[in-house]
Design a protein around this motif. Structure first.
Motif, PDB file in Angstrom:
ATOM      1  N   GLU A  45       0.850  -1.193   0.000  1.00 51.21           N
ATOM      2  CA  GLU A  45       0.000   0.000   0.000  1.00 51.21           C
ATOM      3  C   GLU A  45       0.886   1.244   0.000  1.00 51.21           C
ATOM      4  O   GLU A  45       1.856   1.319   0.751  1.00 51.21           O
ATOM      5  N   GLY A  46       0.592   2.181  -0.870  1.00 50.72           N
ATOM      6  CA  GLY A  46       1.360   3.417  -0.943  1.00 50.72           C
ATOM      7  C   GLY A  46       2.551   3.379  -1.884  1.00 50.72           C
ATOM      8  O   GLY A  46       3.237   4.382  -2.035  1.00 50.72           O
ATOM      9  N   ASP A  47       2.826   2.235  -2.514  1.00 47.01           N
ATOM     10  CA  ASP A  47       3.938   2.128  -3.465  1.00 47.01           C
ATOM     11  C   ASP A  47       3.568   2.878  -4.739  1.00 47.01           C
ATOM     12  O   ASP A  47       2.771   2.406  -5.543  1.00 47.01           O
ATOM     13  N   LEU A  48       4.120   4.066  -4.897  1.00 45.75           N
ATOM     14  CA  LEU A  48       3.776   4.915  -6.034  1.00 45.75           C
ATOM     15  C   LEU A  48       4.318   4.391  -7.357  1.00 45.75           C
ATOM     16  O   LEU A  48       3.878   4.837  -8.415  1.00 45.75           O
ATOM     17  N   SER A  49       5.247   3.473  -7.325  1.00 49.57           N
ATOM     18  CA  SER A  49       5.798   2.921  -8.563  1.00 49.57           C
ATOM     19  C   SER A  49       4.995   1.737  -9.079  1.00 49.57           C
ATOM     20  O   SER A  49       5.311   1.173 -10.127  1.00 49.57           O
ATOM     21  N   CYS A  50       3.957   1.356  -8.358  1.00 45.27           N
ATOM     22  CA  CYS A  50       3.167   0.178  -8.720  1.00 45.27           C
ATOM     23  C   CYS A  50       1.839   0.618  -9.348  1.00 45.27           C
ATOM     24  O   CYS A  50       1.092   1.389  -8.746  1.00 45.27           O
ATOM     25  N   PRO A  51       1.526   0.104 -10.542  1.00 46.60           N
ATOM     26  CA  PRO A  51       0.292   0.516 -11.207  1.00 46.60           C
ATOM     27  C   PRO A  51      -0.966  -0.186 -10.682  1.00 46.60           C
ATOM     28  O   PRO A  51      -2.083   0.149 -11.082  1.00 46.60           O
ATOM     29  N   VAL A  52      -0.796  -1.189  -9.809  1.00 45.60           N
ATOM     30  CA  VAL A  52      -1.941  -1.959  -9.315  1.00 45.60           C
ATOM     31  C   VAL A  52      -2.093  -1.707  -7.811  1.00 45.60           C
ATOM     32  O   VAL A  52      -1.129  -1.885  -7.055  1.00 45.60           O
ATOM     33  N   PRO A  53      -3.286  -1.305  -7.403  1.00 44.68           N
ATOM     34  CA  PRO A  53      -3.480  -1.060  -5.968  1.00 44.68           C
ATOM     35  C   PRO A  53      -3.319  -2.319  -5.142  1.00 44.68           C
ATOM     36  O   PRO A  53      -3.591  -3.425  -5.622  1.00 44.68           O
ATOM     37  N   ALA A  54      -2.888  -2.153  -3.924  1.00 47.37           N
ATOM     38  CA  ALA A  54      -2.716  -3.277  -3.003  1.00 47.37           C
ATOM     39  C   ALA A  54      -4.075  -3.897  -2.711  1.00 47.37           C
ATOM     40  O   ALA A  54      -5.117  -3.242  -2.798  1.00 47.37           O
ATOM     41  N   ALA A  55      -4.041  -5.169  -2.358  1.00 46.19           N
ATOM     42  CA  ALA A  55      -5.275  -5.879  -2.010  1.00 46.19           C
ATOM     43  C   ALA A  55      -5.852  -5.298  -0.716  1.00 46.19           C
ATOM     44  O   ALA A  55      -5.121  -4.900   0.181  1.00 46.19           O
ATOM     45  N   ASN A  56      -7.153  -5.284  -0.643  1.00 44.35           N
ATOM     46  CA  ASN A  56      -7.811  -4.767   0.576  1.00 44.35           C
ATOM     47  C   ASN A  56      -7.928  -5.830   1.610  1.00 44.35           C
ATOM     48  O   ASN A  56      -8.151  -6.920   1.479  1.00 44.35           O
TER      49      ASN A  56
END
Length: 139
Positions: free
Chosen positions: A128-139
């Motif tokens: 969560e919060g990784d700005l370099s990742c195009p896919v949001p973290a799992a909830n």
């Protein structure tokens, strides 16, 4: 005989250069000669392709609230499939028309697909919060 030996050496060089996970499935010991090898490596690729599609659907699900990113994913995946297919056409051109051609092509497709699977797994494991990742973290 020399031409046959040179062809075999070229075939082995191509096979060794193509990354693949099918060897882990023990396809080298598949029964049925070349037809058995072709079938085994084809199944290995189909399994990888199924895994890739499963991961793709997971990424799509995470992007459901972001149509712009979903569109970018679709565009990227279509371009990647075109690249994979073209690259494997080139990599396997030395054996085109030969009895081992289906095996060599499946090995290439599988190797490229396994690499894409690793990319997708990376996207799906972003913090969560990784700005370099195009896919949001799992909830």
């Amino acid at each position: 005989m020399r031409a046959s030996f040179a062809g075999l050496v070229a075939l082995l060089a191509v096979a060794a250069a193509i990354p693949t996970s099918a060897r882990a499935d023990d396809c080298d010991n598949a029964p049925g000669g070349q037809a058995g090898l072709n079938e085994c490596y084809g199944k290995a690729f189909k399994a990888s392709d199924a895994e890739l599609n499963k991961l793709y659907k997971e990424i799509e699900a995470r992007l459901k609230d972001n149509p712009d990113s979903t569109k970018l994913l679709v565009t990227a995946q279509r371009a990647w499939v075109a690249f994979r297919d073209a690259e494997c056409n080139f990599q396997t051109s030395a054996v085109s028309g030969g009895s081992a051609a289906p095996m060599i092509r499946s090995m290439c497709l599988d190797g490229r697909t396994r690499a894409r699977i690793e990319d997708f797994k990376t996207y799906l494991s972003c913090e969560e919060g990784d700005l370099s990742c195009p896919v949001p973290a799992a909830n």
